[in-house]
Design an enzyme around this catalytic site. Structure first.
Site, PDB file in Angstrom:
ATOM      1  N   ASP A 404       0.816  -1.203   0.000  1.00 17.35           N
ATOM      2  CA  ASP A 404       0.000   0.000   0.000  1.00 17.35           C
ATOM      3  C   ASP A 404       0.856   1.262   0.000  1.00 17.35           C
ATOM      4  OD1 ASP A 404      -2.717   1.266   0.474  1.00 17.35           O
ATOM      5  OD2 ASP A 404      -1.662   1.981   2.251  1.00 17.35           O
ATOM      6  N   GLU A 457       1.072  -0.611  -5.136  1.00 10.09           N
ATOM      7  CA  GLU A 457       0.131   0.476  -5.383  1.00 10.09           C
ATOM      8  C   GLU A 457       0.971   1.744  -5.429  1.00 10.09           C
ATOM      9  OE1 GLU A 457      -3.424   3.165  -3.546  1.00 10.09           O
ATOM     10  OE2 GLU A 457      -1.801   2.366  -2.342  1.00 10.09           O
TER      11      GLU A 457
END
Length: 743
Positions: A404, A457
């Protein structure tokens, strides 16, 4: 003689003061049994005890004298330390147990060396709480890294949360504190009590706890897995062919709310079948690691080594992963090394000073989430995170980590105003330590957990995210080594296009075609994730313009385009049946809209049927995935028909077999629309998002399509096709029709 013995066993007052204050670095040097001139001195710290006796293996009982404040001392006969147990009386109750201060450290020199170097890839085997048996004695070895502490004690339900009797020893310059506690076993609830250099006492959860109390409680729990895996065949083959050359269709799930109220084991009875029936190859779990605030959806982690206790035990989570593997479904876990929350019980200023976070506040505080960033330049912190990545891929058989917020790690000025950040040693904005950490993480996971993938990401144009770490680019940096990268640009542009009224789309046609300019700069996964259906962004179907029919048609056409575009794909739960509301982590998906009692249930079931068919056709059509990262796998037929809201292209597999894709993002049915086609005698429609079974109007291209020798779009043959309104359709060659046949 009595006076001599008393002096022999008596502890120096200053030393006792340090022990009682929790500020002693080596309690084992003064507590436990130690040979002295006239026997073996035994010292025991039990502040609430009425009396303490040492009972040897031959039955001799030596009552220990109380010096003060719970310190009991005595002298055993002989020159060698005998086997003995402690009998401790509390009021009318007497307990018998081993003396934890007679045991050697549970960490060896190699462990401490690797920890100090920052290269202990199985860090969870050294630190944390580990049930074990020493010299036939069952207990738990506790070990924690707290280099700035003056003293550390273990507190928990086994000592009434009073750590006076359980001070830990410092193991040299490693910064590690250790203690073996006899009798403490699985299920023991505990924390560490840390005496800081400025005299404060902190109570901290174990950074490497394998299990935790269920939030809002915050203590750690001693845990020992007894799970027997049944996925040996899956694990043996997950390290097979390159993920970029095989199908990957991902269903993203927020586990606590997919079916609210179900735990890991109950979910294992429903989720694998549901995902398999829809044809997805993988599930992606939003963070399963322990977190104090459910509304963070797991993205503010406090227990990096523990699955959240909200849904069951760590072995219950293993059961869920095993069940998914048994159904042929891979498991991706979201992983959050970009930041951690400031909760006082967790990593923040862990030993009273910045430890997991940088000392420089300009680098420590994450402005977007009000959290703290990790100090990637400190080798022990890198080790903590890299070992954690390996831990999930090995101990829980997770097949991939989706990392993330990578962009926020890569740039020192990320979301910071001028003057609010400090440049790197080269004067640039790149976080060089974070780059090195990500490279180390991807390489180590690849080496230590064969077949496990890493997915970034990353929302900027940082070059080489999926380039090998050993390949240095023009920017002077090696690649980050990820297997795949989320294509945030495709997501933003595509949703921006389809959210517009068709009358305006002609002016934004490049939002659909621009992705092919950079499609092969990285290996991509196309995400329509939870981030796009929260915080007022509306659900996917609600983003679409027009009435209810047009909204659904737009969504179906967009999904058909997405599944055909180069790159793997991801869809968030609830969007597979076109739910109308945003993601609500308390209520979960709107399952009731699929019920026959709901007026529009056929509309929602139609979208779900489309997803199932998209995945089914996708999985058996190598042209849609085999050359995702190779320009040879794609060619435009016509990407310039902006005024028609139409685009068409071809996907190819490794053997050159084509699949034609035509998208009409106009609500107008276009008949006789000529499309240039690759060489093939005949074609047939393999999927059409406007089919009636999906809720469409049924405008199809039935039967066999035989191209005419009319040059079009730079191709020798073409066909006049019917383009459904707000529809996407796929054509594939008919293999048994020879050149020149009429049907």
């Amino acid at each position: 003689m009595l006076q001599t013995r008393h002096l022999t066993t008596r502890m120096a007052e200053a030393e006792l003061d340090r022990l009682l204050a929790g500020a002693h670095h080596d309690p084992h040097a003064v507590l436990g049994a130690h040979p002295v001139a006239d026997g073996v001195a035994v010292r025991v710290l039990r502040p609430l005890a009425r009396s303490v006796a040492a009972v040897t293996a031959d039955g001799a009982r030596i009552e220990l004298a109380h010096q003060r404040d719970g310190l009991f001392t005595g002298l055993l006969p002989g020159a060698e330390v005998p086997a003995y147990r402690l009998h401790v009386a509390y009021g009318e109750r007497e307990e018998s147990h081993e003396d934890g201060y007679r045991f050697l450290p549970t960490l060896g020199d190699l462990d401490l060396h690797l920890i100090s170097e920052g290269r202990h890839w199985e860090l969870w085997q050294a630190l944390g709480a580990r049930p074990r048996t020493l010299d036939g004695v069952q207990g738990t070895g506790f070990a924690v890294w707290a280099p700035n502490a003056q003293g550390v004690r273990v507190i928990g339900d086994f000592n009434g949360w009073n750590g006076t009797a359980h001070p830990m020893r410092s193991l040299g310059s490693s910064g590690v504190w250790e203690l073996f506690v006899p009798g403490a076993g699985p299920g023991t609830v505990y924390k560490y009590e840390i005496h800081t250099r400025d005299g404060r006492m902190l109570q901290k959860a174990d950074p490497l706890a394998r299990a935790t109390e269920c939030p809002p409680a915050t203590a750690s729990v001693v845990y020992e897995s007894s799970y027997v895996w049944g996925d040996a065949e899956w694990m043996a083959r997950r390290g097979g062919e390159d993920c970029r050359q095989r199908p990957m269709s991902v269903y993203e799930v927020h586990i606590p709310s997919w079916r609210p109220g179900l735990g890991y084991r109950e979910l294992a009875e429903e989720l694998p079948k549901y995902v398999a029936d829809l044809g997805f190859t993988h599930v992606e779990f939003m963070p399963v690691m322990e977190h104090p605030f459910g509304g963070s959806w797991g993205y503010q982690v406090t227990g990096y080594y523990a699955p959240t206790a909200r849904l069951g035990t760590p072995d219950d989570f293993r059961y869920l992963v095993d069940a998914l593997h048994g159904a042929g479904i891979g498991v991706i876990a979201d992983w959050v090394p970009a930041h951690f929350p400031k909760d006082e019980f967790a990593l923040s200023r862990f030993d009273g000073e910045p430890l997991y976070e940088p000392a420089d506040p300009r680098r420590a505080h994450h402005p977007d989430w009000g959290t703290l960033e990790f100090d990637y330049g400190r080798r022990e912190i890198r080790n903590f995170l890299v070992a954690n990545a390996v831990y999930w891929c090995t101990e829980f058989h997770v097949d991939a980590l989706r990392v993330d917020a990578v962009a926020s790690m890569l740039y020192l000025d990320y979301s910071r105003q001028e003057g609010g950040w400090s440049p790197n040693e080269l004067g640039g904005r790149e976080n060089l330590a974070a780059v090195a950490f990500l490279q180390e993480m991807t390489d180590t996971v690849r080496r230590r957990a064969p077949g496990a993938l890493t997915i970034a990401e990353e929302s900027t144009s940082w070059p080489g995210v999926t380039r090998p770490t050993y390949e240095v680019g023009a920017d002077g940096f090696g690649g980050l080594g990820f297997d795949l990268k989320w294509n945030m640009g495709w997501m933003h542009d595509s949703l921006g296009y389809v959210a517009r009224d068709p009358v305006h789309r002609a002016y934004h046609h490049d939002e659909l075609t621009f992705s092919m300019v950079y499609a092969y700069s990285e290996a991509y996964l196309l995400p329509l994730s939870h981030d796009e259906v929260v915080h007022g962004k509306r659900s996917l179907v609600a983003k679409m313009p027009g009435d209810w029919w047009q909204q659904r048609a737009n969504l179906r056409s967009c999904l058909g385009y997405m599944w055909a575009h180069p790159g793997k794909q991801l869809l968030f739960m609830g969007q597979e049946f076109g739910q109308g509301e945003e993601f609500d982590h308390d209520r979960g998906p709107q399952w009731w809209v699929l019920d026959e009692k709901w007026p529009a249930h056929r509309d929602h079931r139609g979208i779900r049927s489309l997803i199932s068919d998209l995945n089914q056709v996708y999985s058996v059509t190598p042209a849609l995935w085999q050359l995702d990262s190779d320009p040879a796998g794609f060619s435009w037929i016509d990407g310039s028909r902006a005024e028609d809201n139409v685009l068409s292209f071809v996907r190819y597999d490794a053997e050159g077999r084509p699949l034609v894709v035509v998208c009409n993002f106009s609500p107008v049915v276009r008949t006789g629309y000529r499309i240039g086609l690759p060489e093939a005698a005949a074609w047939t429609e393999v999927l059409n998002s406007d089919a009636e079974r999906y809720g469409g109007s049924g405008v199809l291209n039935p039967g066999v399509i035989v191209p005419e020798p009319v040059s079009w779009h730079g191709r020798a043959r073409s066909a006049a096709l019917t383009l459904p309104p707000l529809g996407t359709f796929w054509l594939r060659p008919v293999p048994d029709v020879a050149e020149g046949d009429d049907e």
